[in-house]
Design an enzyme around this catalytic site. Structure first.
Site, short mmCIF file in Angstrom:
data_model
loop_
_atom_site.label_atom_id
_atom_site.label_comp_id
_atom_site.label_asym_id
_atom_site.label_seq_id
_atom_site.Cartn_x
_atom_site.Cartn_y
_atom_site.Cartn_z
N ARG A 114 58.66 -0.78 104.18
CA ARG A 114 59.66 -1.86 104.20
C ARG A 114 60.69 -1.49 105.26
O ARG A 114 60.54 -0.47 105.92
CB ARG A 114 60.30 -2.00 102.82
CG ARG A 114 60.91 -0.70 102.33
CD ARG A 114 61.57 -0.81 100.98
NE ARG A 114 61.99 0.50 100.52
CZ ARG A 114 62.71 0.71 99.44
NH1 ARG A 114 63.09 -0.30 98.69
NH2 ARG A 114 63.05 1.92 99.07
N ASN A 152 68.01 -5.86 101.92
CA ASN A 152 68.17 -4.65 101.11
C ASN A 152 68.42 -3.46 102.02
O ASN A 152 67.63 -3.17 102.92
CB ASN A 152 66.90 -4.37 100.29
CG ASN A 152 67.12 -3.25 99.30
OD1 ASN A 152 67.90 -3.39 98.37
ND2 ASN A 152 66.46 -2.12 99.52
N GLU A 153 69.52 -2.81 101.81
CA GLU A 153 69.84 -1.57 102.52
C GLU A 153 69.43 -1.62 103.99
O GLU A 153 68.57 -0.86 104.44
CB GLU A 153 69.18 -0.38 101.82
CG GLU A 153 69.77 -0.12 100.45
CD GLU A 153 69.26 1.16 99.80
OE1 GLU A 153 68.20 1.66 100.21
OE2 GLU A 153 69.91 1.64 98.86
N CYS A 158 65.63 -0.43 116.15
CA CYS A 158 64.37 -0.74 116.83
C CYS A 158 64.57 -0.50 118.33
O CYS A 158 65.65 -0.77 118.85
CB CYS A 158 64.00 -2.19 116.55
SG CYS A 158 62.54 -2.75 117.44
N CYS A 163 64.93 -5.32 122.08
CA CYS A 163 66.15 -4.60 121.70
C CYS A 163 66.78 -3.92 122.92
O CYS A 163 68.00 -3.88 123.07
CB CYS A 163 65.86 -3.58 120.60
SG CYS A 163 65.54 -4.37 119.01
N GLU A 310 73.26 -0.53 92.77
CA GLU A 310 72.13 0.24 92.23
C GLU A 310 72.62 1.60 91.76
O GLU A 310 73.54 2.18 92.36
CB GLU A 310 71.06 0.48 93.30
CG GLU A 310 70.29 -0.73 93.75
CD GLU A 310 69.26 -0.37 94.82
OE1 GLU A 310 68.81 0.80 94.88
OE2 GLU A 310 68.93 -1.26 95.62
N TRP A 318 62.36 10.27 94.42
CA TRP A 318 62.22 10.58 95.84
C TRP A 318 62.86 11.90 96.27
O TRP A 318 62.83 12.25 97.44
CB TRP A 318 62.76 9.45 96.70
CG TRP A 318 64.04 8.83 96.20
CD1 TRP A 318 64.16 7.71 95.43
CD2 TRP A 318 65.39 9.29 96.41
NE1 TRP A 318 65.48 7.43 95.15
CE2 TRP A 318 66.25 8.39 95.75
CE3 TRP A 318 65.94 10.37 97.09
CZ2 TRP A 318 67.65 8.54 95.74
CZ3 TRP A 318 67.32 10.53 97.09
CH2 TRP A 318 68.16 9.62 96.43
N LYS A 359 56.55 4.04 90.97
CA LYS A 359 56.15 3.89 89.56
C LYS A 359 56.71 4.99 88.66
O LYS A 359 56.68 4.87 87.44
CB LYS A 359 54.63 3.80 89.43
CG LYS A 359 53.84 4.99 89.92
CD LYS A 359 52.34 4.72 89.73
CE LYS A 359 51.49 5.85 90.31
NZ LYS A 359 51.62 5.97 91.77
N PHE A 360 57.21 6.07 89.26
CA PHE A 360 57.81 7.12 88.43
C PHE A 360 59.33 7.17 88.57
O PHE A 360 59.96 8.16 88.21
CB PHE A 360 57.19 8.48 88.77
CG PHE A 360 55.70 8.52 88.51
CD1 PHE A 360 55.17 8.13 87.29
CD2 PHE A 360 54.83 8.92 89.51
CE1 PHE A 360 53.81 8.13 87.05
CE2 PHE A 360 53.46 8.94 89.28
CZ PHE A 360 52.94 8.54 88.05
N HIS A 361 59.89 6.13 89.16
CA HIS A 361 61.36 6.07 89.28
C HIS A 361 61.95 5.59 87.96
O HIS A 361 61.42 4.66 87.34
CB HIS A 361 61.73 5.10 90.41
CG HIS A 361 63.17 5.17 90.81
ND1 HIS A 361 64.20 4.74 89.99
CD2 HIS A 361 63.75 5.62 91.94
CE1 HIS A 361 65.35 4.91 90.63
NE2 HIS A 361 65.11 5.45 91.81
C1 GAL Z 1 67.23 2.25 96.95
C2 GAL Z 1 66.49 0.96 97.27
C3 GAL Z 1 65.69 0.48 96.08
C4 GAL Z 1 64.88 1.62 95.50
C5 GAL Z 1 65.81 2.75 95.17
C6 GAL Z 1 65.12 3.94 94.55
O1 GAL Z 1 67.66 2.91 98.10
O2 GAL Z 1 67.39 -0.04 97.64
O3 GAL Z 1 64.87 -0.58 96.47
O4 GAL Z 1 63.93 2.01 96.41
O5 GAL Z 1 66.43 3.20 96.34
O6 GAL Z 1 66.03 4.95 94.24
#
Ligand code: GAL
Length: 671
Positions: A114, A152-153, A158, A163, A310, A318, A359-361
């Site tokens: 993404r 999103n974020e 580029c 550019c 968030e 991650w 899936k493990f977040h």
């Molecule tokens: C953010 C992102 C979310 C998700 C999240 C996981 O940076 O906007 O979509 O990926 O991290 O921690």
């Protein structure tokens, strides 16, 4: 003072991806049942839903989203509706490869992940505008729609031909189409870099030009400008069709790639994503960093409440090691955000994905799929607590103290070659000077160089290396008129073009304001710090220090080591009606904390309450609510000055109030 609130209550919600469960819509009903149980009143939908919203070019399918919004609304849940530009459907990249990002290597990325789009591509901008318009047309009257979440974020850059061209056009404008003007400001006489035409310039790259700091600085500014114009492009149809619905875009802590202080001007509400690394042996420092960020984001709109868009209800997926936060930590961190001006506690994510990278977040609803989990119970309990805090909603925070943190200065300090190239850590230095106030219950804003200093009694600008246009004049006027201003080493070294000021440091009239001349700067070896004395104590001198002459300033501290032992290290100067302090060295010890203790007394900046807290606790007042926190690893005790009501449990409290590990309390005077 109160702002018109977005919602009557603190927002409790988060990223909700019903599109991942399109084949099992019974899950959607289960979701709203669980949302009620978890005291959720908001859901952020559609962030990564483009491939379902527009399965083929020009054919929109919004029916499923309408069903979701209807269900949310029927259950008292508002929608934060996202525009989907953060991730695009494969057909779009296949048909228009130019929408994909070109990395610094010059190679175009393939379809995938993404945040992988060109910021300039007219096709991509057009496609984004079209789908945003279609979404706004369809949902403009939907009663669930409360806020637009743009993309999103935003992040990255580029380097494609489009550019590069846009960068050159941007430079042409900045330098009045005069290549010699650019050559002057970039100091292109150095290493024979004089350009004869703008077409010879390209973005900074590892295998190309990466030793012209002014070029890199301009590239950072350009990337910010491209993000802002991309954002503006997204907003156009929304403003037209839903003029009453505010817009936000979620930012990322101290992410250096975009000047958020600039981007902030283009949204109605500030929001950011907060992911502290808990239980890794440095909780207090993590809490401080995140508190600093909350105060920074709040200050971007002069105290207007922001959203914590968030945060994770459990662990992330991650980091190298994704430790579970202690029970209670998530609630504590959420309340810290509220104390510092957030009108929301929002999560990534509501329901755990069944497959895919995340899936493990952590999620409110785990793969188990029901409410009988520790995390769910914790979120529901916090939801109940947030409902006790309606009086915080829309409540602005007023501060008499500001710490300067400025993106352009960050770029410049990250990049110069000189002094000590090992550890710049501009943010760490600002947080060091911010912490003493949070630890003493004194509200503090975190502002840019260009913000108005006159709103504050005390302004601290650590490591103020790059001075933007007019800043030295504004510092001088601020102190002249009675302000207290503190700076540290390497102040006023370069102008906005990264050209060194001539005539001695700090730049220009700042020498008079501070009453000093910084003749040289020394760099310290990691294992061989220097020493300086101040107020009868000795402190380590780390990283760098300026060697000063006091030209009128009073000497408050001196160096005790090296050939400059005995020369001034801390000075104070009366200038007009105000006072200017120069702390010429970095110290990893307690210097900033001790110095601020004296400063607070000297400037008459009083704590917001008479509650006595140890320095290991944090205290912040928002309206009449007093928030107390213990982020250390042992219980801590505050001494209350009078009887209070514990707002979260309705109990009367007085005398000693002990907070356990992960502890927090919200008090209100019961007089
Ligand atoms: C953010 C992102 C979310 C998700 C999240 C996981 O940076 O906007 O979509 O990926 O991290 O921690």
């Amino acid at each position: 003072m109160k702002n018109a609130p977005l919602f009557p209550h603190l927002i409790h919600g988060g990223d909700y991806n019903p599109d991942q469960w399109i084949d099992t819509p019974e899950i959607w009903d289960e979701d709203v049942r669980l949302m009620k149980l978890a005291h959720i009143n908001s859901a952020t939908v559609g962030i990564f839903a483009w491939s379902l919203l527009e399965p083929e070019e020009g054919r929109y399918d919004f029916d499923w989203l309408e069903t979701v919004l209807d269900k949310l609304h029927a259950n008292g849940v508002s929608a934060v509706l996202a525009t989907p530009s953060g991730a695009r459907p494969p057909w779009l990249a296949q048909k228009y490869p130019e929408v994909l990002r070109v990395e610094e290597s010059g190679i175009r990325n393939e379809y995938g992940v993404r945040h992988n789009h060109c910021l300039t591509s007219p096709v991509y901008r057009e496609k984004v505008r079209q789908i945003n318009r279609a979404l706004a047309e369809r949902f403009k009257d939907h009663p669930a729609l409360a806020l637009w979440h743009i993309s999103n974020e935003y992040s990255g850059a580029c380097h494609c031909d489009l550019c590069q061209q846009a960068f050159r056009d941007w430079l042409r404008k900045r330098y009045h189409n005069d290549i010699d003007e650019l050559n002057h400001y970039w100091w292109n006489g150095f290493w024979s870099h004089r350009f004869t035409d703008f077409s010879q310039i390209s973005s900074p790259k590892g295998r190309g030009e990466n030793h012209v700091p002014a070029l890199t600085l301009d590239w950072n500014r350009f990337v910010t400008a491209q993000h802002v114009s991309f954002l503006e492009n997204e907003i156009v149809p929304l403003r037209e069709l839903t003029p009453d619905v505010p817009v936000t875009t979620n930012m990322m802590c101290l992410y250096p790639g975009i000047d958020y202080q600039e981007m902030a001007k283009h949204v109605d509400v500030i929001s950011w994503d907060s992911y502290p690394q808990w239980e890794h042996g440095r909780n207090e420092q993590e809490a401080l960093t995140h508190a600093f960020s909350h105060d920074l984001f709040r200050s971007m709109k002069q105290g207007q409440p922001f959203l914590m868009m968030e945060s994770t209800p459990a662990n992330v997926n991650w980091r190298d090691v994704n430790k579970l936060p202690l029970p209670g930590r998530q609630a504590q961190a959420s309340l810290l955000a509220v104390a510092l001006g957030a009108d929301s506690v929002q999560y990534f994510q509501w329901r755990k994905s069944r497959g895919g990278h995340e899936k493990f977040h952590g999620a409110v609803v785990d793969h188990a799929g029901h409410e009988n989990t520790r995390v769910f119970r914790q979120v529901a309990a916090l939801g109940e607590q947030l409902e006790q805090l309606d009086e915080a909603v829309g409540r602005r925070c007023e501060s008499r103290v500001a710490v300067v943190y400025d993106w352009e200065n960050r770029w410049a300090t990250d990049r110069y070659c000189g002094y000590n190239n090992v550890r710049r850590d501009y943010a760490g230095e600002c947080i060091k000077w911010y912490a003493p106030f949070l630890r003493r219950g004194i509200a503090v804003d975190v502002i840019s160089e260009t913000d108005d200093f006159t709103r504050y009694d005390l302004v601290i600008a650590p490591y103020l290396y790059l001075l933007k246009e007019g800043v030295k004049e504004r510092i001088a006027a601020y102190v002249q008129n009675g302000g207290h201003f503190v700076t540290t080493y390497l102040c006023g070294v370069v102008d906005p073009h990264d050209l060194c000021y001539l005539g001695g440091l700090p730049a220009g009239e700042l020498k008079d304001v501070f009453g000093v001349w910084a003749e040289e700067t020394d760099a310290l070896l990691e294992n061989a710090p220097g020493r300086a004395s101040y107020g009868g104590r000795t402190y380590s001198v780390d990283h760098v220090c300026d060697i000063l002459h006091a030209d009128g300033a009073e000497i408050l501290g001196t160096y005790e080591s090296d050939f400059y032992a005995g020369s001034p290290a801390v000075t104070k100067n009366s200038y007009g009606k105000g006072t200017a302090y120069y702390c010429a060295f970095r110290s990893d010890g307690d210097f900033a904390d001790d110095f601020c203790e004296d400063l607070i007394a000297a400037c008459g900046v009083a704590p917001d309450t008479a509650i006595q807290i140890p320095k290991s606790m944090f205290l912040r007042k928002r309206g009449d609510l007093i928030f107390l926190f213990n982020f250390t690893d042992v219980p801590r005790t505050a001494e209350l000055d009078r009887p209070y009501l514990d707002v979260l449990n309705g109990a009367a409290v007085e005398g000693a109030l002990t907070l356990p590990v992960c502890g927090y309390a919200v008090l209100k005077s019961s007089d």
